[in-house]
Design an enzyme around this catalytic site. Structure first.
Site, mmCIF file in Angstrom:
data_model
loop_
_atom_site.group_PDB
_atom_site.id
_atom_site.type_symbol
_atom_site.label_atom_id
_atom_site.label_comp_id
_atom_site.label_asym_id
_atom_site.label_seq_id
_atom_site.Cartn_x
_atom_site.Cartn_y
_atom_site.Cartn_z
ATOM 1 N N ASN A 211 13.521 37.605 -121.038
ATOM 2 C CA ASN A 211 14.177 38.554 -121.956
ATOM 3 C C ASN A 211 13.168 39.605 -122.402
ATOM 4 O OD1 ASN A 211 12.812 37.616 -124.473
ATOM 5 N ND2 ASN A 211 13.839 35.719 -123.885
ATOM 6 N N ASP A 280 17.730 30.307 -123.643
ATOM 7 C CA ASP A 280 18.700 29.279 -124.021
ATOM 8 C C ASP A 280 19.136 28.455 -122.803
ATOM 9 O OD1 ASP A 280 18.750 29.855 -126.711
ATOM 10 O OD2 ASP A 280 20.278 31.415 -126.496
ATOM 11 N N LYS A 290 11.393 30.702 -101.751
ATOM 12 C CA LYS A 290 12.033 31.949 -102.156
ATOM 13 C C LYS A 290 13.490 31.987 -101.673
ATOM 14 C CE LYS A 290 11.418 36.881 -101.784
ATOM 15 N NZ LYS A 290 11.042 37.896 -100.829
ATOM 16 N N PHE A 324 14.081 32.932 -136.604
ATOM 17 C CA PHE A 324 14.495 34.327 -136.461
ATOM 18 C C PHE A 324 15.901 34.338 -135.876
ATOM 19 C CE2 PHE A 324 10.922 37.338 -137.089
ATOM 20 C CZ PHE A 324 9.993 36.427 -137.535
ATOM 21 N N LYS A 338 22.935 29.825 -138.724
ATOM 22 C CA LYS A 338 21.717 29.305 -138.081
ATOM 23 C C LYS A 338 20.842 28.566 -139.081
ATOM 24 C CE LYS A 338 21.635 32.391 -134.199
ATOM 25 N NZ LYS A 338 21.229 33.629 -133.578
ATOM 26 N N LYS A 342 20.279 24.765 -137.976
ATOM 27 C CA LYS A 342 18.938 24.430 -137.464
ATOM 28 C C LYS A 342 18.065 23.755 -138.521
ATOM 29 C CE LYS A 342 19.082 28.211 -134.136
ATOM 30 N NZ LYS A 342 18.417 28.392 -132.844
HETATM 31 N N1 CTP Z 1 14.949 28.913 -130.831
HETATM 32 C C1 CTP Z 1 14.171 27.864 -130.392
HETATM 33 N N2 CTP Z 1 14.453 27.260 -129.191
HETATM 34 C C2 CTP Z 1 15.485 27.672 -128.446
HETATM 35 C C3 CTP Z 1 16.272 28.771 -128.886
HETATM 36 C C4 CTP Z 1 15.986 29.362 -130.088
HETATM 37 O O1 CTP Z 1 13.234 27.461 -131.076
HETATM 38 N N3 CTP Z 1 15.704 27.074 -127.289
HETATM 39 C C5 CTP Z 1 14.640 29.538 -132.125
HETATM 40 C C6 CTP Z 1 14.124 30.949 -132.030
HETATM 41 O O2 CTP Z 1 12.724 30.985 -131.956
HETATM 42 C C7 CTP Z 1 14.644 31.570 -133.314
HETATM 43 C C8 CTP Z 1 15.900 30.840 -133.602
HETATM 44 O O3 CTP Z 1 15.849 29.637 -132.837
HETATM 45 O O4 CTP Z 1 13.768 31.328 -134.383
HETATM 46 C C9 CTP Z 1 17.181 31.547 -133.288
HETATM 47 O O5 CTP Z 1 17.182 32.077 -132.013
HETATM 48 P P1 CTP Z 1 18.402 32.894 -131.463
HETATM 49 O O6 CTP Z 1 18.178 33.177 -130.020
HETATM 50 O O7 CTP Z 1 18.722 34.051 -132.369
HETATM 51 O O8 CTP Z 1 19.576 31.875 -131.682
HETATM 52 P P2 CTP Z 1 20.259 30.857 -130.767
HETATM 53 O O9 CTP Z 1 20.269 29.551 -131.475
HETATM 54 O O10 CTP Z 1 19.699 30.853 -129.387
HETATM 55 O O11 CTP Z 1 21.740 31.404 -130.781
HETATM 56 P P3 CTP Z 1 22.391 32.645 -130.021
HETATM 57 O O12 CTP Z 1 21.442 33.094 -128.935
HETATM 58 O O13 CTP Z 1 23.667 32.105 -129.548
HETATM 59 O O14 CTP Z 1 22.578 33.701 -131.104
#
Ligand code: CTP
Length: 412
Positions: A211, A280, A290, A324, A338, A342
């Protein structure tokens, strides 16, 4: 400790001479910088004699006929680097306006932008100038940015009027300097674990899913925490950033590696800040060779990665855990969700579609959603400033949830 004292043009400029003496008595080394206006009231010689150091008056060295030289042209950078605190006393309405706007048209204003040191300003001016909406707006803007303003005293002013505008007492100014420096080390004894940057999930030996995270926000938090005295462990995905001074960096690539690195270290941390943009999903089984091009559609199966934050925060004890939330819509609603899903204490949320916020930018516009119900919407700030405000909020919140910092440390 090195203090740079900016003296600006006001009748109270002579009082800064006594301030130099008091600061030195307190063990500070003082570098004086005078604006053109200040030199109309006091000569640089007075300050040179008192401080025992050359007084800086000009951005390009002595401009009285001599040619500007490179050494003096970049001196503001050198002075900025050796400044532990920038004190402006007396501060005119003009310098408050210039600092608030980020104008850099002489040595002091340029130094202000080049320095990351804390700033203390002691205004002194006519009562109407002080009360003017423009000045008050500038003062508010500076305060919001973390500048310590030592309010002027009320009394008889040089202009013949009575009211607020007299330079604060020298002892009050020195106390503000001491307090600001002390508050800068308010993470002494803490261990702060930070995740930053993106992760890369391999599709095959040459391709990956990732990303746009630059890591800048997480690195800014790491730098700020280290400056404030914490031991900082930064678990970082692949980014193009230097390790901040005094920070231990652990390089990882994938969400799995980041998870392992965090689990091992979470137990030792008193504060954990999850700024990484963790993937995710990852390919169920990366190809060992490859993937060859074919003209048919390609389907790749993905499986969810572990949510590192949610996983470790289940057993967080009295650690303060910060997450975040990068959102594109319904920011507040998603952030609060969240926060509870979390088991975090604080969510730093931003709308990544807003201008001046989000990926690979030096600024950010965030709202801090705390477990005690407070929503703190911050204006557009640099990522360094946002980092400081996050750490301020962490300490405030810990005070509310678990009592003082001392009590907290002994219970983790
Ligand atoms: N985070 C994490 N591990 C993951 C995904 C997210 O520790 N596998 C943490 C990120 O570092 C951030 C927070 O979770 O502090 C939220 O991340 P975000 O991508 O906004 O949320 P998601 O839970 O992945 O939800 P979505 O992408 O559906 O908004």
């Amino acid at each position: 400790m090195r203090i740079t004292l900016g003296v600006t043009g006001g009748v109270a400029a002579y009082k800064a001479a006594e301030l130099v003496r008091l600061l030195q008595k307190d063990g500070f080394s003082v570098q004086v910088v005078m604006t053109r206006g200040a030199r109309e009231f006091v000569t640089p010689l007075t300050f040179a004699a008192l401080s025992g150091q050359k007084v800086i008056t000009d951005l390009f060295g002595d401009s009285s006929g001599g040619e500007a030289n490179l050494e003096s042209a970049i001196e503001h950078i050198a002075v900025a680097q050796r400044t532990d605190l920038l004190l402006v006393a007396p501060a005119t309405a003009d310098i408050l306006a210039k600092f608030a706007r980020g104008i850099a048209d002489d040595f002091l204003t340029t130094l202000h932008l080049a320095s990351t040191a804390p700033v203390v300003m002691a205004p002194a001016m006519n009562v109407n100038m002080w009360n003017h909406a423009a000045t008050q707006e500038n003062v508010e803007k500076l305060r919001a940015r973390g500048v310590k303003i030592v309010d002027p005293d009320e009394g008889y002013l040089a202009c013949g009027m009575t009211g607020a505008g007299r330079l604060a007492g020298q002892n009050a100014i020195v106390a503000a300097v001491r307090e600001t420096l002390k508050s800068q080390r308010d993470l002494d004894g803490e261990t702060v674990l930070i995740t930053a940057g993106p992760t890369r999930e391999d599709l095959d030996p040459v391709r990956y899913i990732s990303n746009r995270s630059s890591g800048k926000m997480g690195y800014a938090v790491a730098e700020a925490a280290a400056r404030r005295g914490a031991k900082v462990i930064l678990v970082s995905g692949p980014v193009n950033l230097e390790v901040p001074a005094g920070v231990e960096r652990i390089d990882v690539r994938t969400a799995r590696e980041m998870h392992n690195a965090v689990v091992d270290r979470f137990a030792h941390a008193s504060i954990a800040i999850f700024a990484a943009a963790v993937a995710d999903y990852r390919p169920v089984e990366p190809h060992t060779e490859k993937i060859k091009k074919s003209y048919a559609a390609l389907t790749i199966s993905l499986e969810p990665t572990t949510d590192i934050l949610a996983e470790v925060a289940k057993n967080k004890g009295q650690r303060i855990v910060v997450g975040f939330a990068a959102e594109t819509d319904r920011v507040a609603e998603n952030a609060r969700k969240k926060l509870s899903a979390k088991n975090a204490d604080l969510i730093v949320a931003n709308d990544v579609t807003a201008e001046g916020a989000g990926f690979d930018q030096d600024t950010n516009i965030v709202t801090l959603f705390s477990r005690d119900g407070r929503d703190l919407a911050l204006p557009k700030l640099t990522k360094n400033e946002v980092a400081q405000r996050i750490l301020d909020e962490v300490l405030r919140l810990r005070g509310v949830l678990h009592g003082t910092a001392e009590a907290k440390r002994s219970r983790v």
